[in-house]
Motif scaffolding. Structure first.
Motif, PDB file in Angstrom:
ATOM      1  N   LYS A   1     -12.367   4.168   0.375  1.00 34.29           N
ATOM      2  CA  LYS A   1     -13.584   4.816  -0.131  1.00 34.29           C
ATOM      3  C   LYS A   1     -14.720   3.796  -0.248  1.00 34.29           C
ATOM      4  O   LYS A   1     -15.863   4.072   0.125  1.00 34.29           O
ATOM      5  CB  LYS A   1     -13.311   5.459  -1.487  1.00 34.29           C
TER       6      LYS A   1
ATOM      7  N   TYR B   1       0.812  -1.216   0.000  1.00 34.76           N
ATOM      8  CA  TYR B   1       0.000   0.000   0.000  1.00 34.76           C
ATOM      9  C   TYR B   1       0.847   1.267   0.000  1.00 34.76           C
ATOM     10  O   TYR B   1       0.387   2.310  -0.467  1.00 34.76           O
ATOM     11  CB  TYR B   1      -0.979   0.004   1.176  1.00 34.76           C
TER      12      TYR B   1
ATOM     13  N   LYS C   1      -6.615   4.119  -1.189  1.00 31.43           N
ATOM     14  CA  LYS C   1      -7.678   5.137  -1.194  1.00 31.43           C
ATOM     15  C   LYS C   1      -8.974   4.547  -1.726  1.00 31.43           C
ATOM     16  O   LYS C   1     -10.057   4.793  -1.179  1.00 31.43           O
ATOM     17  CB  LYS C   1      -7.266   6.336  -2.036  1.00 31.43           C
ATOM     18  N   TRP C   2      -8.877   3.776  -2.805  1.00 35.06           N
ATOM     19  CA  TRP C   2     -10.065   3.179  -3.409  1.00 35.06           C
ATOM     20  C   TRP C   2     -10.741   2.205  -2.432  1.00 35.06           C
ATOM     21  O   TRP C   2     -11.962   2.231  -2.269  1.00 35.06           O
ATOM     22  CB  TRP C   2      -9.667   2.456  -4.699  1.00 35.06           C
ATOM     23  N   LYS C   3      -9.936   1.375  -1.763  1.00 31.98           N
ATOM     24  CA  LYS C   3     -10.503   0.419  -0.794  1.00 31.98           C
ATOM     25  C   LYS C   3     -11.141   1.142   0.386  1.00 31.98           C
ATOM     26  O   LYS C   3     -12.213   0.754   0.858  1.00 31.98           O
ATOM     27  CB  LYS C   3      -9.439  -0.554  -0.303  1.00 31.98           C
TER      28      LYS C   3
ATOM     29  N   ASN D   1       1.380   1.595  -3.606  1.00 30.04           N
ATOM     30  CA  ASN D   1       0.132   1.777  -4.366  1.00 30.04           C
ATOM     31  C   ASN D   1      -0.915   2.497  -3.508  1.00 30.04           C
ATOM     32  O   ASN D   1      -1.927   1.905  -3.118  1.00 30.04           O
ATOM     33  CB  ASN D   1      -0.422   0.412  -4.796  1.00 30.04           C
ATOM     34  N   PRO D   2      -0.701   3.764  -3.224  1.00 28.29           N
ATOM     35  CA  PRO D   2      -1.649   4.465  -2.350  1.00 28.29           C
ATOM     36  C   PRO D   2      -3.038   4.651  -2.981  1.00 28.29           C
ATOM     37  O   PRO D   2      -4.020   4.767  -2.267  1.00 28.29           O
ATOM     38  CB  PRO D   2      -0.977   5.815  -2.095  1.00 28.29           C
ATOM     39  N   ASP D   3      -3.091   4.636  -4.319  1.00 27.53           N
ATOM     40  CA  ASP D   3      -4.405   4.792  -4.969  1.00 27.53           C
ATOM     41  C   ASP D   3      -5.314   3.606  -4.667  1.00 27.53           C
ATOM     42  O   ASP D   3      -6.529   3.768  -4.485  1.00 27.53           O
ATOM     43  CB  ASP D   3      -4.238   4.947  -6.478  1.00 27.53           C
ATOM     44  N   ILE D   4      -4.747   2.426  -4.614  1.00 27.22           N
ATOM     45  CA  ILE D   4      -5.540   1.234  -4.286  1.00 27.22           C
ATOM     46  C   ILE D   4      -6.050   1.338  -2.851  1.00 27.22           C
ATOM     47  O   ILE D   4      -7.216   1.016  -2.575  1.00 27.22           O
ATOM     48  CB  ILE D   4      -4.707  -0.049  -4.499  1.00 27.22           C
TER      49      ILE D   4
END
Length: 126
Positions: A57, A45, A53-55, A48-51
């Motif tokens: 959210k 993580y 953030k998506w999780k 891959n901070p976008d993943i």
């Protein structure tokens, strides 16, 4: 006054208990596996901070929908309780009136039965 040693001793006891539990090989292996899994997940993580953030959210939306549903359910239950409170006196009055009507009818039926039974009795007595 002396220091409060309770907190210190609880912490010491917890650390001592953890150290003693590591004497068991199965416990050491399990803690090692879980620690490695957590560290690898943290590494993933962090790359891959976008993943992440998506999780997060997705979880937030899930909990928000559950909260909204619970709020709607609570509102509905409150409305039903209020309606029941307003209906209760009316229902009570209806039940009392119905009971009174049955009691009056019962008395009327008794008097009708007694009226029809009395002439026959008086004719048989003659």
């Amino acid at each position: 006054m002396g220091e409060n040693k309770f907190g210190k001793y609880v912490l010491f006891g917890a650390l001592l208990g953890a150290a003693v539990s590591f004497f068991d090989r199965h416990t050491r292996e399990q803690v090692s596996r879980k620690s490695n899994a957590i560290l690898s997940e943290i590494g993933f993580y962090s790359k891959n901070p976008d993943i992440l953030k998506w999780k997060l959210k997705e979880k937030k939306e899930k909990y928000q929908s559950v909260y909204d549903q619970l709020t709607e359910d609570v509102t509905y239950i409150k409305q039903q309780v209020e309606e029941l409170k307003t209906l209760t006196p009316q229902v009570k009055e209806l039940v009392v009136n119905t009971k009174d009507a049955f009691v009056e009818s019962k008395d009327e039926y008794k008097s009708i039965v007694n009226e029809t039974a009395e002439p026959q009795d008086s004719e048989t007595k003659k």
